[in-house]
Design a protein around this motif. Structure first.
Motif, PDB file in Angstrom:
ATOM      1  N   ARG A  76     -44.827  73.171 -36.236  1.00 29.47           N
ATOM      2  CA  ARG A  76     -45.407  72.286 -35.266  1.00 29.47           C
ATOM      3  C   ARG A  76     -46.126  71.017 -35.901  1.00 29.47           C
ATOM      4  N   SER A  77     -46.097  70.209 -35.315  1.00 31.21           N
ATOM      5  CA  SER A  77     -46.739  68.973 -36.151  1.00 31.21           C
ATOM      6  C   SER A  77     -48.339  69.225 -35.923  1.00 31.21           C
ATOM      7  N   LYS A  78     -49.075  68.200 -36.628  1.00 35.68           N
ATOM      8  CA  LYS A  78     -50.518  68.287 -36.772  1.00 35.68           C
ATOM      9  C   LYS A  78     -51.049  67.706 -35.223  1.00 35.68           C
ATOM     10  N   SER A  79     -50.204  66.666 -34.574  1.00 34.18           N
ATOM     11  CA  SER A  79     -50.463  66.183 -33.491  1.00 34.18           C
ATOM     12  C   SER A  79     -50.307  67.320 -32.399  1.00 34.18           C
ATOM     13  N   PHE A  80     -49.175  68.210 -32.630  1.00 41.57           N
ATOM     14  CA  PHE A  80     -49.088  69.141 -31.475  1.00 41.57           C
ATOM     15  C   PHE A  80     -50.268  70.074 -31.558  1.00 41.57           C
ATOM     16  N   TYR A  81     -50.681  70.602 -32.623  1.00 43.33           N
ATOM     17  CA  TYR A  81     -51.735  71.731 -32.685  1.00 43.33           C
ATOM     18  C   TYR A  81     -53.020  71.015 -32.300  1.00 43.33           C
ATOM     19  N   ASP A  82     -53.380  69.725 -32.691  1.00 48.79           N
ATOM     20  CA  ASP A  82     -54.636  69.247 -32.443  1.00 48.79           C
ATOM     21  C   ASP A  82     -54.726  68.990 -30.777  1.00 48.79           C
ATOM     22  N   THR A  83     -53.577  68.530 -29.941  1.00 46.94           N
ATOM     23  CA  THR A  83     -53.491  68.503 -28.613  1.00 46.94           C
ATOM     24  C   THR A  83     -53.493  69.704 -28.000  1.00 46.94           C
ATOM     25  N   PHE A  84     -52.859  70.658 -28.381  1.00 51.80           N
ATOM     26  CA  PHE A  84     -52.745  72.152 -28.109  1.00 51.80           C
ATOM     27  C   PHE A  84     -54.227  72.740 -27.752  1.00 51.80           C
ATOM     28  N   TYR A  85     -54.910  72.743 -28.976  1.00 56.15           N
ATOM     29  CA  TYR A  85     -56.171  73.490 -28.804  1.00 56.15           C
ATOM     30  C   TYR A  85     -57.216  72.516 -28.120  1.00 56.15           C
ATOM     31  N   SER A  86     -57.142  71.277 -28.149  1.00 53.48           N
ATOM     32  CA  SER A  86     -58.070  70.394 -27.467  1.00 53.48           C
ATOM     33  C   SER A  86     -57.764  70.574 -26.018  1.00 53.48           C
ATOM     34  N   LEU A  87     -56.541  70.722 -25.576  1.00 54.93           N
ATOM     35  CA  LEU A  87     -56.178  70.912 -24.284  1.00 54.93           C
ATOM     36  C   LEU A  87     -56.886  72.384 -23.709  1.00 54.93           C
ATOM     37  N   MET A  88     -56.713  73.013 -24.506  1.00 56.77           N
ATOM     38  CA  MET A  88     -57.169  74.738 -24.372  1.00 56.77           C
ATOM     39  C   MET A  88     -58.554  74.943 -24.007  1.00 56.77           C
ATOM     40  N   PHE A  89     -59.437  73.853 -24.672  1.00 55.16           N
ATOM     41  CA  PHE A  89     -60.770  74.409 -24.607  1.00 55.16           C
ATOM     42  C   PHE A  89     -61.543  73.163 -23.621  1.00 55.16           C
TER      43      PHE A  89
END
Length: 233
Positions: free
Chosen positions: A53-66
């Protein structure tokens, strides 16, 4: 709809024991942390097979999680931001993020969809709403199934055989049983599918297989679409 949903005789207990240890560790770590560490993200990605997955995916994914930790949220509040950042409708991963925050929320599962006779929508602007509506149907399915005697037998089976996981949500217990009762068939099906793809598409299959993630269930659509295109020429 619920008859023979899970065959307890086919449950691989070893798979559940191994997966349960990792799941409990993830939940414990998530509850302890205030922000995602590299170790947590690595463990989460490995457990849920989140890769390529793209960096933007991982950044957004874990930002939303917390950001949403300890808050009441819905599936759409994860699905939509991920789409806005990445341009992809990540139904499966969105449900896993939501389940981490609220373990009583179900994980998007292709076998549940098959049981409901639901196929994934075609790509396009309506796919987000389709995914949101489909997730509601998955929730309704579990709400109904958990009231049945079959579900009670499944939960009792889980609690007896895996007492270390007795406190996890009933929905996750069912998810574990689903996962462990079809894993070997899944591996065989994936292997056969790749073989058929190689025979059918020869060199172009390599590009297809690179695009396919094991956790996404759109492989069938790719195959059918390509077969249709081939037959049209």
């Amino acid at each position: 709809m619920y008859e023979n949903f899970i065959n307890l005789e086919k449950v691989d207990k070893k798979i559940i024991k191994e997966g349960l240890i990792k799941y409990l560790h993830l939940i414990e770590e998530f509850n302890y942390l205030n922000e995602p560490t590299d170790e947590f993200k690595k463990s989460f990605n490995y457990f849920y097979r989140i890769r390529q997955r793209s960096k933007s995916f991982y950044d957004t994914f874990y930002s939303l999680m917390f950001e949403y930790k300890n808050k009441t949220i819905e599936f759409s509040q994860i699905l939509t931001p991920l789409f806005e950042k990445t341009g992809k409708v990540e139904s499966s991963y969105s449900s896993k993020l939501l389940h981490t925050i609220n373990p009583n929320k179900p994980i998007w599962d292709k076998f549940v969809l098959l049981n409901l006779n639901i196929r994934k929508s075609s790509y396009g602007k309506d796919k987000i709403q389709f995914s949101i509506d489909t997730y509601k149907k998955i929730e309704e399915f579990y709400n109904g199934f958990l009231l049945t005697e079959d579900a009670k037998r499944c939960i009792e089976f889980f609690d007896i055989n895996f007492p270390e996981g007795i406190k996890i949500s009933n929905i996750k217990k069912i998810d574990f049983l689903l996962w462990a009762s079809r894993d070997e068939n899944n591996k065989e099906n994936k292997s056969n599918t790749k073989l058929k793809l190689k025979l059918e598409f020869d060199g172009t299959v390599v590009d297809h297989l690179r695009e396919i993630d094991d956790t996404n269930d759109y492989i069938e659509n790719l195959i059918l679409k390509d077969l249709e295109n081939k037959n049209n020429y």
